[in-house]
Design an enzyme around this catalytic site. Structure first.
Site, short mmCIF file in Angstrom:
data_model
loop_
_atom_site.label_atom_id
_atom_site.label_comp_id
_atom_site.label_asym_id
_atom_site.label_seq_id
_atom_site.Cartn_x
_atom_site.Cartn_y
_atom_site.Cartn_z
N TYR A 111 -17.06 -48.94 -21.50
CA TYR A 111 -17.30 -47.55 -21.92
C TYR A 111 -18.22 -47.51 -23.14
O TYR A 111 -18.38 -48.51 -23.85
CB TYR A 111 -15.96 -46.85 -22.23
CG TYR A 111 -16.06 -45.35 -22.21
CD1 TYR A 111 -16.44 -44.67 -21.06
CD2 TYR A 111 -15.80 -44.60 -23.36
CE1 TYR A 111 -16.55 -43.29 -21.05
CE2 TYR A 111 -15.90 -43.22 -23.35
CZ TYR A 111 -16.28 -42.57 -22.20
OH TYR A 111 -16.40 -41.20 -22.19
N ASN A 184 -11.21 -32.84 -18.46
CA ASN A 184 -11.93 -32.39 -17.26
C ASN A 184 -12.19 -30.88 -17.21
O ASN A 184 -13.33 -30.46 -16.98
CB ASN A 184 -11.22 -32.87 -16.01
CG ASN A 184 -11.37 -34.39 -15.83
OD1 ASN A 184 -12.24 -34.99 -16.43
ND2 ASN A 184 -10.52 -34.99 -15.03
N ARG A 235 -14.33 -39.11 5.04
CA ARG A 235 -13.05 -39.83 5.15
C ARG A 235 -12.33 -39.29 6.37
O ARG A 235 -12.62 -38.17 6.81
CB ARG A 235 -12.21 -39.63 3.88
CG ARG A 235 -11.76 -38.18 3.67
CD ARG A 235 -11.39 -37.91 2.23
NE ARG A 235 -12.60 -37.93 1.41
CZ ARG A 235 -12.65 -38.38 0.15
NH1 ARG A 235 -11.57 -38.82 -0.43
NH2 ARG A 235 -13.78 -38.38 -0.52
N GLY A 303 -21.11 -38.10 -15.02
CA GLY A 303 -20.38 -39.32 -14.63
C GLY A 303 -21.26 -40.17 -13.73
O GLY A 303 -22.25 -39.69 -13.16
N MET A 305 -19.93 -42.52 -11.09
CA MET A 305 -18.90 -43.24 -10.33
C MET A 305 -19.49 -44.29 -9.40
O MET A 305 -18.86 -45.30 -9.13
CB MET A 305 -18.04 -42.25 -9.53
CG MET A 305 -17.14 -41.36 -10.37
SD MET A 305 -16.01 -42.19 -11.51
CE MET A 305 -14.96 -43.13 -10.42
N VAL A 329 -18.32 -34.72 -23.07
CA VAL A 329 -17.42 -33.81 -23.79
C VAL A 329 -17.05 -34.38 -25.16
O VAL A 329 -16.82 -33.63 -26.11
CB VAL A 329 -16.17 -33.49 -22.92
CG1 VAL A 329 -15.21 -34.66 -22.83
CG2 VAL A 329 -15.46 -32.23 -23.40
N1 LIG Z 1 -19.25 -36.73 -19.42
C1 LIG Z 1 -18.03 -36.25 -19.69
O1 LIG Z 1 -17.80 -35.60 -20.71
C2 LIG Z 1 -16.95 -36.49 -18.70
C3 LIG Z 1 -15.75 -35.79 -18.80
C4 LIG Z 1 -14.79 -36.01 -17.81
C5 LIG Z 1 -15.02 -36.94 -16.81
N2 LIG Z 1 -16.20 -37.63 -16.80
C6 LIG Z 1 -16.53 -38.57 -15.75
O2 LIG Z 1 -16.49 -37.87 -14.54
C7 LIG Z 1 -16.16 -38.74 -13.49
C8 LIG Z 1 -14.98 -38.17 -12.73
O3 LIG Z 1 -13.86 -38.13 -13.60
P1 LIG Z 1 -12.47 -37.53 -13.07
O4 LIG Z 1 -11.42 -37.73 -14.08
O5 LIG Z 1 -12.74 -36.16 -12.60
O6 LIG Z 1 -12.25 -38.51 -11.83
P2 LIG Z 1 -11.09 -38.64 -10.77
O7 LIG Z 1 -10.29 -37.39 -10.71
O8 LIG Z 1 -10.40 -39.93 -11.02
O9 LIG Z 1 -11.91 -38.75 -9.40
C9 LIG Z 1 -12.84 -39.78 -9.21
C10 LIG Z 1 -13.92 -39.23 -8.28
O10 LIG Z 1 -14.97 -40.18 -8.17
C11 LIG Z 1 -15.28 -40.34 -6.79
N3 LIG Z 1 -15.79 -41.68 -6.58
C12 LIG Z 1 -15.22 -42.84 -6.92
N4 LIG Z 1 -16.02 -43.87 -6.63
C13 LIG Z 1 -17.13 -43.33 -6.05
C14 LIG Z 1 -18.32 -43.88 -5.52
N5 LIG Z 1 -18.54 -45.20 -5.51
N6 LIG Z 1 -19.24 -43.03 -5.01
C15 LIG Z 1 -19.02 -41.70 -5.02
N7 LIG Z 1 -17.91 -41.12 -5.53
C16 LIG Z 1 -16.98 -41.94 -6.03
C17 LIG Z 1 -13.96 -40.10 -6.08
O11 LIG Z 1 -14.24 -39.76 -4.74
P3 LIG Z 1 -13.43 -40.40 -3.49
O12 LIG Z 1 -12.24 -39.52 -3.27
O13 LIG Z 1 -14.43 -40.32 -2.41
O14 LIG Z 1 -13.06 -41.82 -3.86
C18 LIG Z 1 -13.43 -38.92 -6.88
O15 LIG Z 1 -14.04 -37.73 -6.46
C19 LIG Z 1 -15.88 -40.09 -14.16
O16 LIG Z 1 -17.05 -40.85 -14.13
C20 LIG Z 1 -15.55 -39.70 -15.58
O17 LIG Z 1 -15.76 -40.75 -16.49
C21 LIG Z 1 -17.16 -37.42 -17.72
#
Ligand SMILES: NC(=O)c1ccc[n+]([C@@H]2O[C@H](COP(=O)([O-])OP(=O)(O)OC[C@H]3O[C@@H](n4cnc5c(N)ncnc54)[C@H](OP(=O)(O)O)[C@@H]3O)[C@@H](O)[C@H]2O)c1
Length: 392
Positions: A111, A184, A235, A303, A305, A329
């Site tokens: 991170y 989130n 899926r 993000g 992912m 954030v």
């Molecule tokens: N920048 C910011 O301030 C901020 C704030 C919050 C979160 N984030 C980021 O946002 C992202 C999502 O966070 P979250 O907490 O909402 O996640 P989460 O609820 O754990 O869900 C993860 C998501 O990522 C998808 N995913 C996983 N691997 C993938 C891949 N190889 N290709 C495409 N999709 C994939 C999953 O889809 P499937 O169901 O298809 O596996 C699911 O939709 C993370 O990267 C997190 O670090 C960033």
């Protein structure tokens, strides 16, 4: 090969971004500077406090990592003694804390900001105040609180932290909504508010639509009258997932494959092309979002992912003048640290939506602390569409 601008997504690596975030990183180091071996007693507060304090406030357990690596291998459940409660301190009992992708990346060591080791995992969660020091003015026993910032170490049963490291939350919202509110939904609300002026009827497109961020985007966008195009990976249970997201307010739910098909043009006969695209995936998925965005639109990456870089088609820049932006954030909170009201106003807005039934927590699996290895593994499983939440 078509000329393209390849933007390396560095946000998950300690590189330029972490140097840019240097101010925040140093503050995180400060938060954790008393976290030398043995296990820290208190995660918060910048004033040093001895763990061998004469009167302890009792004990607790925490999920600790002493080195970076695979979470289910390096995270251990450890016991600790809490220090006594100082004049400006608050003793809290954790109620629930999610396992987010950023928490996993922190344990892995990938991170943008990392604590000194050993560290307690977790950056989000809700706790209840048990005891306050004599100079604490804003909190009292029984109050619900959440961390003001990243780096508190929320995977623990109890903590003694400074008053200023916490924000009070109303306790009349569901526990899981409170535990998952500060990352989130805040990210979703800011991205829907700060990058494009949107009006009811405008369209927003997003990938990872079933993620925690994506589910919050769907609901906040629906409350504002925006049309959403929600992209998920295909899926076997696609129809159930689509029904679930539509029940939250999603206008359209499509697979990554459908996004690349010509019949997308049919969809755009029913709604305008998106002014805003929200990218939590990167790679081809982000490129496809950009193909559909309207002239002058914006794509916000929050993000990565897929762990693949964002490739921006040259035509999107030249002929459509799209803006390619990023959102974090943690940076937003640091930038608004001088104005505590900005954060509390946002939390008030989200809590009002929760009370009105317009914003629900993501689907959650509640896991006892002792089952943490299973929870860490489940948090890294693809296609689960559910957030693992530790309950204490
Ligand atoms: N920048 C910011 O301030 C901020 C704030 C919050 C979160 N984030 C980021 O946002 C992202 C999502 O966070 P979250 O907490 O909402 O996640 P989460 O609820 O754990 O869900 C993860 C998501 O990522 C998808 N995913 C996983 N691997 C993938 C891949 N190889 N290709 C495409 N999709 C994939 C999953 O889809 P499937 O169901 O298809 O596996 C699911 O939709 C993370 O990267 C997190 O670090 C960033």
């Amino acid at each position: 090969m078509k000329p393209s601008l390849v933007l390396m997504l560095n946000c998950l690596r300690r590189g330029a971004e972490s140097r840019a975030a240097g101010r925040h990183f140093s503050s995180l180091v400060l938060l954790h500077q008393h976290r030398r071996r043995p296990l820290p007693c208190s995660p918060g507060g910048t004033h040093p406090r001895s763990s061998s304090s004469s009167s302890s406030s009792g004990g607790g357990s925490a999920l600790v990592f002493r080195q970076h690596g695979a979470p289910s291998q390096v995270v251990e459940l450890e016991s600790f003694q809490l220090p006594s409660v100082g004049a400006e301190d608050v003793r809290v009992q954790m109620l629930a804390a999610p396992i987010n992708p950023a928490d996993i990346n922190m344990v892995q060591g990938t991170y943008a900001i990392l604590p000194d080791l050993p560290a307690v995992g977790g950056n989000e969660g809700v706790a209840q105040v048990v005891e306050v020091g004599p100079q604490v003015t804003s909190l009292k026993p029984g109050d619900w609180v959440i961390p003001r910032d990243t780096g508190l170490g929320t995977w623990r049963t109890a903590a003694v932290v400074t008053e200023r490291s916490l924000i009070q939350l109303p306790s009349d919202i569901p526990l899981l909504s409170a535990a998952t509110l500060s990352v989130n939904p805040c990210t979703a609300l800011r991205m829907l508010s700060d990058f494009q002026t949107l009006q009811a009827g405008d369209t927003v497109i997003q990938n990872a639509a079933n993620s925690g961020v994506g589910q919050a985007v769907i609901q906040i966008a629906a409350a504002r009258g925006f049309t959403t195009i929600n992209v998920v990976r295909d899926r076997p249970e696609f129809n159930q997932l689509s029904d679930r997201l539509k029940a939250l307010g999603a206008s359209h739910v499509i697979t990554e494959e459908a996004l690349r098909q010509p019949h997308m043009q049919e969809l755009f006969k029913t709604c305008p092309k998106p002014k805003l695209a929200l990218n939590g995936v990167g790679g081809k998925s982000a490129t496809e979002l950009l193909r559909h965005i309207q002239h002058g639109g914006t794509m916000v990456t929050y993000g990565g992912m897929s762990k693949h870089p964002v490739v921006v088609p040259v035509g999107a820049l030249i002929f459509k003048d799209v803006k390619v932006r990023g959102f974090w954030v943690t940076r937003w909170k640091a930038n608004h640290a001088h104005d505590g009201k900005a954060f509390t106003d946002m939390l008030d807005e989200l809590c009002t939506m929760i009370r009105q039934g317009k914003l629900t927590a993501p689907v959650c699996n509640q896991v006892e602390l002792g089952d943490y290895r299973r929870a860490l593994e489940a948090a890294m499983e693809p296609y689960t569409s559910a957030k693992q939440v530790l309950v204490f």
